[in-house]
Design an enzyme around this catalytic site. Structure first.
Site, PDB file in Angstrom:
ATOM      1  N   ARG A 123      -2.016  -0.961   5.399  1.00 44.43           N
ATOM      2  CA  ARG A 123      -3.113  -1.786   4.775  1.00 44.43           C
ATOM      3  C   ARG A 123      -3.307  -2.720   4.143  1.00 44.43           C
ATOM      4  NH1 ARG A 123      -4.871   3.719   1.588  1.00 44.43           N
ATOM      5  NH2 ARG A 123      -2.838   4.310   1.694  1.00 44.43           N
TER       6      ARG A 123
ATOM      7  N   CYS B  35       0.933  -0.908  -0.173  1.00 48.77           N
ATOM      8  CA  CYS B  35      -0.112  -0.562  -0.290  1.00 48.77           C
ATOM      9  C   CYS B  35       1.220   0.863  -0.160  1.00 48.77           C
ATOM     10  CB  CYS B  35      -1.297   0.144   1.944  1.00 48.77           C
ATOM     11  SG  CYS B  35       0.311  -0.247   2.649  1.00 48.77           S
TER      12      CYS B  35
HETATM   13  O1  LIG Z   1      -1.097   3.126   3.516  1.00 48.80           O
HETATM   14  S1  LIG Z   1      -0.847   2.938   4.414  1.00 48.80           S
HETATM   15  O2  LIG Z   1      -2.233   2.686   5.292  1.00 48.80           O
HETATM   16  O3  LIG Z   1       0.323   1.457   4.722  1.00 48.80           O
HETATM   17  S2  LIG Z   1      -0.467   5.085   4.996  1.00 48.80           S
END
Ligand SMILES: O=S(=O)([O-])[S-]
Length: 280
Positions: free
Chosen positions: A245, A240
């Site tokens: 995420r 991500c």
């Molecule tokens: O993309 S993130 O959730 O690591 S900020």
């Protein structure tokens, strides 16, 4: 000081544990429940009885060219000693956001060879949804002497490895960001877009909003991922912006039986270098 070794093999809880199953084991002395919420107040407001608190920022290096990278093994040794990890500990991680930080913790444990762990499906939302008792009393960990080493390096994939594998038909990239970020319409990086050939399934689309953010139906997910070109036979790198995420998509892929690797550098690295191919 103890020497690094993998955790004990047998797990008494499954990888994805439901609230009621966890409740039956709350008194087990090998259990260490860790609440790693996105919102620090969440733990004070109510947590699973006996759970200790972890600040998610400790799961990232926090400095250098890729601040979201894995902390040093010296740091991880201190962190997991402070949390009281031993070879026999079974960790259950959860959070308040449907699994991102909990999964980053579990991914880090996998990296250091500690595979006795579970994710509380849906986290505190599912625990509440099940009507189970909560506590607002802070629990202090019992420190241990844990010596961390990277014993499962294949759980991580680097920028250079991804570059080398881009033409490999058995290799795929699962981008867990939003469509806007994937399409290069949103983001604060030097370069916007995605890794050539990557497929996009937003991490939020993997959660079931009607079931307290538990993981969606496995058969449906396998079908949808298959339609995107991701199958269990492939090697799949997921990322991500900073592997928060995508730690969740790593965990879900693992639960579905996919061969997952996490790109800790994520777009924070790929999108800020000048030697990485990018597609829009
Ligand atoms: O993309 S993130 O959730 O690591 S900020």
């Amino acid at each position: 000081m103890s020497t690094a070794s993998h955790s004990s093999e047998t797990n008494f809880l499954p990888l994805i544990v439901e609230p009621e199953q966890l409740q039956e084991h709350l008194d087990d002395p090998q259990l260490l429940i860790i609440d790693v919420p996105a919102n620090g107040d969440s733990y004070r407001q109510g947590h699973v009885p006996g759970a200790i608190y972890l600040d998610f920022r400790y799961l990232m290096r926090g400095e250098g060219p890729v601040p979201n990278d894995v902390p040093t093994v010296e740091f991880l040794s201190r962190l997991f000693s402070a949390l009281g990890l031993t070879r026999d500990t079974h960790i259950v991680a959860y959070d308040d956001e449907g699994g991102g930080w909990a999964a980053r913790l579990l991914w880090t444990l996998e990296l250091i060879g500690h595979t006795r762990y579970s994710y509380l499906n849906g986290g505190i939302h599912a625990w509440r949804d099940a009507g189970l008792e909560e506590s607002s009393e802070a629990v202090a960990p019992t420190p241990s002497d844990y010596h961390a080493e990277i014993l499962n390096p294949q759980v991580l994939i680097t920028c250079d490895e991804i570059k080398q594998k881009l033409d490999d038909k058995q290799f795929a990239v699962w981008d867990a960001r939003s469509k806007g970020e994937f399409d290069g319409e949103r983001g604060n990086n030097k370069h916007l877009g995605h890794i050539p050939g990557a497929v996009n399934m937003d991490w939020l689309d993997v959660m079931d909003r009607h079931r307290a953010l538990r993981i969606r139906d496995y058969a449906e997910l396998v079908t949808e991922l298959g339609a995107l070109g991701l199958t269990p036979e492939m090697e799949i790198a997921t990322h991500c912006q900073s592997h928060h995420r995508s730690s969740f998509t790593w965990l879900v892929g693992k639960a579905l039986g996919f061969n997952m690797r996490g790109y800790a550098g994520s777009w924070g690295e790929w999108g800020n270098r000048d030697d990485t191919p990018i597609e829009k």
